[in-house]
Enzyme design. Structure first.
Site, PDB file in Angstrom:
ATOM      1  N   MET A 107      10.038 -10.840   9.932  1.00  0.00           N
ATOM      2  CA  MET A 107      11.203 -10.905  10.600  1.00  0.00           C
ATOM      3  C   MET A 107      10.881 -11.617  12.091  1.00  0.00           C
ATOM      4  O   MET A 107      11.641 -11.539  12.956  1.00  0.00           O
ATOM      5  CB  MET A 107      11.821  -9.294  11.185  1.00  0.00           C
ATOM      6  CG  MET A 107      11.825  -8.619   9.865  1.00  0.00           C
ATOM      7  SD  MET A 107      13.163  -6.928  10.343  1.00  0.00           S
ATOM      8  CE  MET A 107      12.142  -6.329  11.463  1.00  0.00           C
ATOM      9  N   HIS A 155       0.778 -11.424  11.279  1.00  0.00           N
ATOM     10  CA  HIS A 155       1.367 -12.064  10.374  1.00  0.00           C
ATOM     11  C   HIS A 155       0.656 -13.318  10.067  1.00  0.00           C
ATOM     12  O   HIS A 155       0.585 -13.612   8.883  1.00  0.00           O
ATOM     13  CB  HIS A 155       2.667 -12.780  10.904  1.00  0.00           C
ATOM     14  CG  HIS A 155       3.712 -11.635  11.507  1.00  0.00           C
ATOM     15  ND1 HIS A 155       4.040 -11.478  12.845  1.00  0.00           N
ATOM     16  CD2 HIS A 155       4.361 -10.810  10.690  1.00  0.00           C
ATOM     17  CE1 HIS A 155       4.916 -10.479  12.759  1.00  0.00           C
ATOM     18  NE2 HIS A 155       5.137  -9.914  11.406  1.00  0.00           N
ATOM     19  N   ASP A 158       2.775  -1.464   7.527  1.00  0.00           N
ATOM     20  CA  ASP A 158       3.935  -0.597   6.934  1.00  0.00           C
ATOM     21  C   ASP A 158       3.580  -0.171   5.512  1.00  0.00           C
ATOM     22  O   ASP A 158       4.094  -0.591   4.528  1.00  0.00           O
ATOM     23  CB  ASP A 158       5.057  -1.631   6.799  1.00  0.00           C
ATOM     24  CG  ASP A 158       5.722  -2.130   8.269  1.00  0.00           C
ATOM     25  OD1 ASP A 158       5.851  -1.320   9.115  1.00  0.00           O
ATOM     26  OD2 ASP A 158       5.361  -3.068   8.586  1.00  0.00           O
ATOM     27  N   GLY A 208       2.202  -6.622   4.934  1.00  0.00           N
ATOM     28  CA  GLY A 208       0.793  -5.802   5.734  1.00  0.00           C
ATOM     29  C   GLY A 208       0.988  -4.594   5.513  1.00  0.00           C
ATOM     30  O   GLY A 208       1.873  -3.819   5.282  1.00  0.00           O
ATOM     31  N   GLU A 209      -0.290  -3.961   5.288  1.00  0.00           N
ATOM     32  CA  GLU A 209      -0.352  -2.343   5.097  1.00  0.00           C
ATOM     33  C   GLU A 209      -0.249  -1.767   6.246  1.00  0.00           C
ATOM     34  O   GLU A 209      -0.030  -0.433   6.214  1.00  0.00           O
ATOM     35  CB  GLU A 209      -2.020  -2.176   4.656  1.00  0.00           C
ATOM     36  CG  GLU A 209      -2.309  -2.946   3.305  1.00  0.00           C
ATOM     37  CD  GLU A 209      -3.694  -2.568   2.985  1.00  0.00           C
ATOM     38  OE1 GLU A 209      -4.577  -2.115   3.964  1.00  0.00           O
ATOM     39  OE2 GLU A 209      -4.331  -2.909   2.028  1.00  0.00           O
ATOM     40  N   SER A 232       2.081  -5.098  16.482  1.00  0.00           N
ATOM     41  CA  SER A 232       3.077  -4.893  15.975  1.00  0.00           C
ATOM     42  C   SER A 232       4.307  -5.710  17.221  1.00  0.00           C
ATOM     43  O   SER A 232       3.839  -5.793  18.470  1.00  0.00           O
ATOM     44  CB  SER A 232       3.806  -3.559  16.030  1.00  0.00           C
ATOM     45  OG  SER A 232       4.887  -3.110  16.288  1.00  0.00           O
TER      46      SER A 232
HETATM   47  O1  PAF Z   1       7.936  -6.057   7.463  1.00  0.00           O
HETATM   48  C1  PAF Z   1       9.028  -6.569   7.876  1.00  0.00           C
HETATM   49  O2  PAF Z   1       8.790  -7.442   8.662  1.00  0.00           O
HETATM   50  C2  PAF Z   1      10.446  -6.429   7.157  1.00  0.00           C
HETATM   51  O3  PAF Z   1      10.457  -5.034   6.764  1.00  0.00           O
HETATM   52  C3  PAF Z   1      10.430  -7.401   5.831  1.00  0.00           C
HETATM   53  C4  PAF Z   1       9.415  -6.895   4.900  1.00  0.00           C
HETATM   54  C5  PAF Z   1      10.433  -8.623   6.329  1.00  0.00           C
HETATM   55  C6  PAF Z   1      11.782  -7.113   5.242  1.00  0.00           C
HETATM   56  O4  PAF Z   1      13.131  -7.381   6.195  1.00  0.00           O
END
Ligand code: PAF
Length: 268
Positions: free
Chosen positions: A16, A23, A138, A135-136, A173
């Site tokens: 996002m 990331h 989430d 990512g783990e 985050s």
């Molecule tokens: O983890 C995220 O950034 C979001 O939940 C994702 C997987 C891109 C879905 O919108």
């Protein structure tokens, strides 16, 4: 796409935006698994509740695209809301994994995981990658997407990337930037209580209820408002039984107005 026609593999890293080192580590991982990397940035309105931070979610596309280029990402998929949701937010076709979407975070964020799996299925159909990486951090999201890919027979391999942490243990985050200076100093306690539970489990303590109750009290006494602390089976997210060996300890808690989540995988 030329790459696919030439038989070259593609890895997709959906995001996002507001990219941080977590990331970028997924982009590096993607390089190990495919010839070409595609990143997507889409702030998904379907996964935010009506009182959540969709409007103020940080949008930093110029800086993000520079970071992606520096990380060797060749293509950035930046769909608009109209492109991905041409029938609007309520009349879209949904994809949902009911067995994994309503517990833990799903209990406090109704519709969140349905929003995630719906959009991720669209991203997978648009890009058609060989590999997709999340990512783990989430963990529940990863479980939902894994099951969706299996249940819908999608021809994409799913990989999870290790959580990247600040030196004091706080999981990276995009939402950490919402924390006040005082709350930022307190925030690593969330990871510490999870580590404490893991050490107790490793030492043979299987009193799951007591372990999570102690962690809950520790967080509350430091100003957190915990939503849940749970010890679950790592893949099914069912409450762990004393005979289980592949566990995950998960927590979500508010610190001020910021909701933090974290987890630790624990194999006994
Ligand atoms: O983890 C995220 O950034 C979001 O939940 C994702 C997987 C891109 C879905 O919108």
């Amino acid at each position: 796409m030329q790459w696919r026609a030439a038989g070259e593999s593609i890895a997709l890293v959906p995001t996002m935006g507001n990219l941080h080192a977590g990331h970028i580590s997924l982009m590096q991982m993607a390089k190990q698994h495919a010839t070409h990397i595609v990143a997507s940035i889409f702030v998904n309105p379907l996964q935010f509740g009506p009182t959540e931070d969709f409007a103020r979610y940080p949008r930093t596309e110029t800086a993000d695209s520079e970071k992606l280029t520096a990380a060797g990402v060749e293509a950035l998929f930046l769909p608009s809301v109209d492109e991905l949701l041409p029938h609007g937010l309520t009349d879209t076709t949904f994809v949902e994994v009911p067995a994994l979407s309503y517990q833990l975070c799903g209990q406090f964020r109704p519709g969140h995981f349905r929003g995630v799996t719906t959009i991720v299925s669209k991203l997978l159909n648009c890009v058609q990658p060989n590999v997709v990486i999340f990512g783990e951090k989430d963990w529940q999201q990863l479980c939902c997407i894994r099951t969706m890919i299996q249940d819908l027979h999608l021809p994409t391999e799913l990989l999870g990337g290790t959580t990247i942490r600040e030196t004091d243990g706080l999981a990276l985050s995009s939402r950490n930037q919402y924390l006040s200076a005082t709350d930022r100093a307190r925030a690593p306690l969330l990871y510490q209580v999870l580590q404490q539970i893991k050490s107790c489990l490793k030492a043979g303590d299987r009193c799951y209820h007591d372990l999570t109750a102690t962690a809950d009290a520790t967080l509350k006494s430091s100003g957190f408002e915990p939503q849940y602390i749970s010890i679950c089976q790592a893949e099914t997210l069912l409450p762990a039984d004393t005979a289980d060996h592949d566990l995950v300890i998960l927590a979500a808690a508010y610190l001020g107005t910021t909701r933090l989540i974290d987890n630790i995988h624990c194999i006994l």
